[in-house]
Design a protein around this motif. Sequence first.
Motif, PDB file in Angstrom:
ATOM      1  N   THR A  32       0.914  -1.321  -0.173  1.00 52.96           N
ATOM      2  CA  THR A  32      -0.074   0.011  -0.215  1.00 52.96           C
ATOM      3  C   THR A  32       0.798   1.332   0.129  1.00 52.96           C
ATOM      4  O   THR A  32       0.737   2.155  -0.660  1.00 52.96           O
ATOM      5  CB  THR A  32      -0.994   0.048   1.175  1.00 52.96           C
ATOM      6  N   ALA A  33       1.868   1.282   0.614  1.00 49.28           N
ATOM      7  CA  ALA A  33       2.779   2.412   0.948  1.00 49.28           C
ATOM      8  C   ALA A  33       3.507   2.766  -0.487  1.00 49.28           C
ATOM      9  O   ALA A  33       3.474   3.908  -0.816  1.00 49.28           O
ATOM     10  CB  ALA A  33       3.841   2.205   1.968  1.00 49.28           C
ATOM     11  N   THR A  34       3.733   1.478  -1.178  1.00 47.51           N
ATOM     12  CA  THR A  34       4.716   1.747  -2.408  1.00 47.51           C
ATOM     13  C   THR A  34       3.491   2.274  -3.533  1.00 47.51           C
ATOM     14  O   THR A  34       3.876   3.257  -4.134  1.00 47.51           O
ATOM     15  CB  THR A  34       5.026   0.131  -3.099  1.00 47.51           C
ATOM     16  N   VAL A  42      11.395   6.904  -2.455  1.00 50.48           N
ATOM     17  CA  VAL A  42      10.394   6.342  -1.232  1.00 50.48           C
ATOM     18  C   VAL A  42       9.686   5.105  -1.926  1.00 50.48           C
ATOM     19  O   VAL A  42       9.927   4.185  -1.177  1.00 50.48           O
ATOM     20  CB  VAL A  42       9.399   7.311  -0.736  1.00 50.48           C
ATOM     21  N   ARG A  43       9.040   5.168  -3.043  1.00 50.98           N
ATOM     22  CA  ARG A  43       8.687   4.155  -3.676  1.00 50.98           C
ATOM     23  C   ARG A  43       9.519   3.033  -3.850  1.00 50.98           C
ATOM     24  O   ARG A  43       9.071   1.833  -3.561  1.00 50.98           O
ATOM     25  CB  ARG A  43       7.892   4.663  -5.148  1.00 50.98           C
ATOM     26  N   GLN A  44      10.779   3.363  -4.278  1.00 56.09           N
ATOM     27  CA  GLN A  44      11.754   2.151  -4.525  1.00 56.09           C
ATOM     28  C   GLN A  44      12.109   1.581  -3.048  1.00 56.09           C
ATOM     29  O   GLN A  44      12.352   0.205  -2.834  1.00 56.09           O
ATOM     30  CB  GLN A  44      13.085   2.796  -4.922  1.00 56.09           C
ATOM     31  N   LEU A  45      12.202   2.301  -1.815  1.00 56.03           N
ATOM     32  CA  LEU A  45      12.409   1.835  -0.738  1.00 56.03           C
ATOM     33  C   LEU A  45      11.454   0.686  -0.300  1.00 56.03           C
ATOM     34  O   LEU A  45      11.712  -0.144   0.364  1.00 56.03           O
ATOM     35  CB  LEU A  45      12.550   2.964   0.247  1.00 56.03           C
ATOM     36  N   PHE A  46      10.095   1.421  -0.301  1.00 54.66           N
ATOM     37  CA  PHE A  46       9.031   0.130  -0.008  1.00 54.66           C
ATOM     38  C   PHE A  46       8.933  -1.029  -1.096  1.00 54.66           C
ATOM     39  O   PHE A  46       8.731  -2.007  -0.463  1.00 54.66           O
ATOM     40  CB  PHE A  46       7.860   0.883   0.168  1.00 54.66           C
ATOM     41  N   THR A  47       9.365  -0.897  -2.151  1.00 53.29           N
ATOM     42  CA  THR A  47       9.426  -1.969  -3.063  1.00 53.29           C
ATOM     43  C   THR A  47      10.356  -3.066  -2.469  1.00 53.29           C
ATOM     44  O   THR A  47      10.326  -4.235  -2.484  1.00 53.29           O
ATOM     45  CB  THR A  47       9.697  -1.286  -4.429  1.00 53.29           C
ATOM     46  N   ASP A  48      11.519  -2.595  -1.974  1.00 51.39           N
ATOM     47  CA  ASP A  48      12.836  -3.237  -1.493  1.00 51.39           C
ATOM     48  C   ASP A  48      12.370  -3.850  -0.406  1.00 51.39           C
ATOM     49  O   ASP A  48      12.634  -5.100  -0.184  1.00 51.39           O
ATOM     50  CB  ASP A  48      14.052  -2.343  -1.387  1.00 51.39           C
TER      51      ASP A  48
END
Length: 128
Positions: A32-34, A42-48
């Motif tokens: 959800t955060a992604t 930030v999107r990449q961080l949550f994907t990782d």
Amino acid sequence: MYSQNNMSFMPEQDLLHTILTDMKRTVGEYTTATTESNCQSVRQLFTDLTNDTLRLQGDLYRLMSQNNMYSASSKALRVDLDKQIQEARKKQQECQQFIQQKSSSVRGYGQPMQQQGQPSQQHNPYYM
């Protein structure tokens, strides 16, 4: 404290089930955060984080399964899986077509093109 008396906080299987359940919940929250992230980093961080948690969840599931601590649900029929995959692909294609259609109808500075014969949003009393 509990290990001194050879007692544990809770049975190992229950503890592992709790951790496994929490990992499943966490993956959902990271996803959800992604999807709601506007910033690419930030999107990449949550994907990782999502991918790392999925790997950990998979490792824990395999460990529990090997030790007969987790019984998997019954096997699904291949035809049912294929049907679900086909429906998901169809829905994905419809979404992509919708996005392309809407993207091509936008011009200038993000202003939508007015279709002939359709009232503008300003004159439509039902538009919110």
